[in-house]
Scaffold this motif. Structure first.
Motif, short mmCIF file in Angstrom:
data_model
loop_
_atom_site.label_atom_id
_atom_site.label_comp_id
_atom_site.label_asym_id
_atom_site.label_seq_id
_atom_site.Cartn_x
_atom_site.Cartn_y
_atom_site.Cartn_z
N GLU A 163 -16.85 25.95 -24.98
CA GLU A 163 -16.46 27.19 -25.37
C GLU A 163 -17.51 27.85 -26.26
OE1 GLU A 163 -12.10 28.12 -25.65
OE2 GLU A 163 -11.92 25.98 -25.79
N GLY A 164 -17.49 28.97 -26.74
CA GLY A 164 -18.43 29.72 -27.83
C GLY A 164 -18.60 28.99 -29.13
N ASN A 165 -17.46 28.52 -29.56
CA ASN A 165 -17.73 27.86 -31.02
C ASN A 165 -18.45 26.46 -30.77
OD1 ASN A 165 -15.48 26.95 -29.42
ND2 ASN A 165 -14.33 26.20 -31.35
N ASP A 166 -18.41 25.97 -29.70
CA ASP A 166 -19.20 24.60 -29.37
C ASP A 166 -20.46 24.66 -29.63
OD1 ASP A 166 -17.11 22.69 -28.81
OD2 ASP A 166 -16.75 23.99 -27.02
N ILE A 167 -21.17 26.01 -29.58
CA ILE A 167 -22.63 26.16 -29.66
C ILE A 167 -22.99 25.91 -31.36
CG2 ILE A 167 -24.50 27.86 -29.99
CD1 ILE A 167 -22.88 29.67 -27.93
N PHE A 168 -22.08 26.03 -32.33
CA PHE A 168 -22.46 25.64 -33.43
C PHE A 168 -21.68 24.55 -34.04
CE2 PHE A 168 -22.71 30.37 -33.03
CZ PHE A 168 -24.05 30.53 -33.31
N ALA A 173 -23.49 36.47 -27.00
CA ALA A 173 -23.08 35.25 -27.90
C ALA A 173 -24.26 35.31 -28.97
CB ALA A 173 -23.15 34.04 -27.33
N ALA A 206 -24.03 38.54 -31.29
CA ALA A 206 -22.79 38.62 -32.03
C ALA A 206 -23.05 37.59 -33.16
CB ALA A 206 -21.58 38.17 -31.27
N SER A 207 -23.46 36.43 -32.99
CA SER A 207 -23.90 35.57 -34.08
C SER A 207 -24.84 36.17 -35.07
CB SER A 207 -24.47 34.16 -33.48
OG SER A 207 -23.74 33.50 -32.65
N LEU A 219 -22.89 38.45 -37.04
CA LEU A 219 -21.91 37.93 -37.94
C LEU A 219 -22.81 37.57 -39.30
CD1 LEU A 219 -19.16 37.13 -38.80
CD2 LEU A 219 -19.59 35.04 -37.57
N LYS A 254 -15.27 33.22 -29.88
CA LYS A 254 -15.32 32.08 -30.13
C LYS A 254 -16.73 31.75 -30.87
CE LYS A 254 -11.42 30.44 -28.12
NZ LYS A 254 -11.29 30.05 -27.05
N ALA A 255 -17.72 32.39 -30.30
CA ALA A 255 -19.07 32.08 -31.05
C ALA A 255 -19.21 32.31 -32.47
CB ALA A 255 -20.22 32.62 -30.10
N SER A 256 -18.53 33.47 -32.69
CA SER A 256 -18.43 34.13 -34.16
C SER A 256 -17.64 33.24 -35.00
CB SER A 256 -17.92 35.36 -34.04
OG SER A 256 -18.60 36.22 -33.20
N GLU A 257 -16.31 32.77 -34.47
CA GLU A 257 -15.63 31.74 -35.09
C GLU A 257 -16.49 30.38 -35.39
OE1 GLU A 257 -11.05 33.17 -33.46
OE2 GLU A 257 -12.07 31.02 -32.81
N LEU A 271 -19.73 30.10 -35.69
CA LEU A 271 -20.69 30.21 -36.60
C LEU A 271 -20.18 30.44 -37.92
CD1 LEU A 271 -23.73 30.82 -37.12
CD2 LEU A 271 -23.23 33.30 -36.87
#
Lengths: 344, 344
Positions: free
Chosen positions: A213-218, A235, A238-239, A242, B237-240, B242
């Motif tokens: 998922e998106g949060n897995d990137i970080f 993505a 948006a990062s 933020l 999710k990416a923002s969360e 990060l």
């Protein structure tokens, strides 16, 4: 191994005042490197003035009469600016005079030119833009970041191969894990195209982790995150948005009164170390993968430190023979495919 | 105006120990509110024990025998758990006993149940999930965040209408600006579906700004950002991810030595004010829009403060008559469409 990098000295929001100092610093730090600075030779020579002979001997200035504007149409730049610093730098890679090109210029024009001049590796449909992103336990390679708005499942597998080789070269991991960006970890999630891509990735021989998922990137869940260029671009941006917001809020709070300013002063060493860990300059450098030559795009607005990081990335890719590895892996995949088709 | 909200008291990672304290605090702060707490009545009564009579008079406990698990299949929950706290809370909205339902339970099950029980507003194809996101100069409503992986251009326009009404109710702006999430601001960017959506949005009568990029979400460029649920979910999710990474790095740096801990102590008031500005609890509450009833989803892992914010959001939507406004706007759009078709 001596490596020669062609530098689009004119590209970026600032141009020469960033690219040349970055190049000089890079030469000082990296003994086995030669650079070809491409652009207005008189202006470049002026910037190089006073450089010590040992370093000067490793720089060649290659004159180019044109510059691609940051907002110029990629197609028009490709058609009309055949002597641009960007185009000439890529030509030098094509001709074998340099092993990589680095530019902070117009992304669309750079991609169009690189594709036109260098062509794609056999078995790769279209190039992708890949970037290392910071993570809690180490960086993650994400691609595509905007070159392809829509991608077939087969293309996503190609991105997996390309990202895997880039991550291996930049993080020195033997068999990087690959995740497919989705809206849930379960197999039933996402579009039909994503589900098919997951099946193909599972059979690809890559170290496929499954959906992420998106949060897995970080979260450093995997070494490589594969996605289409539309999703990846959103993505990434948006990062960036933020991160900028958080930095602004932090700055505003520490600058609000004389007391908070004093706090900032006391906390400065800590804040500096924190900043270094998320400094986008250390993650500058987007690789155009899938081409028969190494091209690294620096952020247009970065400074000399950021540009130097992009130069380092280009050299790492040359040293690790990323293109050779991608070509081999894609060729063996095509071979397997043919074999299983003839057996079927 | 007296508002009654049905609370799924059992939902979320923690359940009663979060939902009931949040409900009590909410009653204390908001005089014109009544709550119906749905779930295991004995357990809820125990949590309410000792509550002063004036507040107790504004709470009704409604018994429900079942609870939907956080990982349960939405379809099975819908089919088999007809007396779940989640389902009964939504039934109360359907029956007119409450004007809104709030749950911290399983998102998929909540959406499936809400859609099945409440149905969509005429002219709305499918509901969307919308959330306020923090921004440099004020918050932005983003939708869809995951209910629809693929969206037609017409659906994106419906999201624009729904988001516009939600933003108007929560930010008290008269004619919120709407942006279409894309990989560039120029009209030629994106998929064919996105380009068509931009055309339709331009003709929709909404205050359409044009394309926006990922970073615009946090730049407060527009009041509403419209996107398909796949892209929206990845961006969220990416923002969360990060934000979590940045918070972790900041914590680690301030905790690394006794000296940095001292710095943290000195900077505490500043860091606290900074934290309050990005605290996800203040942005808790995702609205399920397009249904004939108000349903707000709280994050499953939030605490009593976060859950209270979700309750407040539900009440704001009731007060502003968000559903009535969406229905009116969609009806007048359908009318215009019919008129222009009959004229053609």
């Amino acid at each position: 191994m001596t490596i020669t990098v062609a530098v689009d000295a004119m590209g970026g929001d600032v141009g020469l005042k960033v690219t040349v100092p970055a190049s000089i610093r890079f030469l000082q730090e990296t003994p086995d490197i030669h650079l070809i600075l491409v652009g207005d030779s008189a202006a470049i020579d002026a910037e190089l003035h006073g450089l010590q002979d040992a370093l000067r001997a490793r720089v060649r200035v290659h004159h180019a009469t044109e510059v691609v504007g940051m907002d110029e149409s990629p197609q028009l730049a490709l058609k009309n600016k055949k002597d641009s610093s960007m185009r000439v730098a890529i030509n030098l890679v094509k001709e074998g005079q340099a092993q990589a090109a680095v530019s902070a210029g117009n992304t669309g024009a750079l991609m169009a030119t690189a594709k036109f001049v260098l062509k794609t590796i056999p078995g790769i449909d279209r190039p992708a833009i890949a970037k290392m992103m910071p993570g809690i336990k180490g960086s993650t390679c994400v691609l595509d970041l905007g070159a392809n708005v829509e991608c077939s499942p087969e293309q996503l597998v190609q991105f997996g191969i390309m990202g895997s080789e880039l991550a291996a070269s930049l993080t020195h991991k033997a068999n990087p894990t690959v995740g497919l960006l989705n809206i849930g970890s379960e197999d039933i999630k996402g579009t039909d195209s994503i589900k098919r891509a997951a099946e193909l990735l599972r059979e690809s021989g890559l170290n496929f982790h499954g959906n992420v998922e998106g949060n897995d990137i970080f979260k450093s869940t995997v070494d490589v995150v594969v996605c289409d260029g539309f999703t990846g671009n959103i993505a990434l941006k948006a990062s960036e948005g933020l991160a900028h917001m958080i930095a602004t809020f932090l700055r505003e709070e520490f600058a609000s009164t004389w007391w908070t300013k004093l706090c900032a002063l006391a906390a400065m060493p800590v804040l500096k170390r924190f900043k270094a860990r998320v400094d986008p300059r250390y993650y500058n450098g987007a690789s155009f993968l899938g081409l028969r030559g190494i091209v690294v795009k620096s952020h247009g607005g970065t400074d000399a430190l950021g540009f130097r990081i992009a130069l380092e990335q280009a050299c790492e890719e040359v040293r690790a023979n990323v293109i050779g590895h991608i070509a081999d892996r894609v060729a063996s995949q095509l071979q397997n495919l043919k074999r299983s088709e003839s057996e079927a």
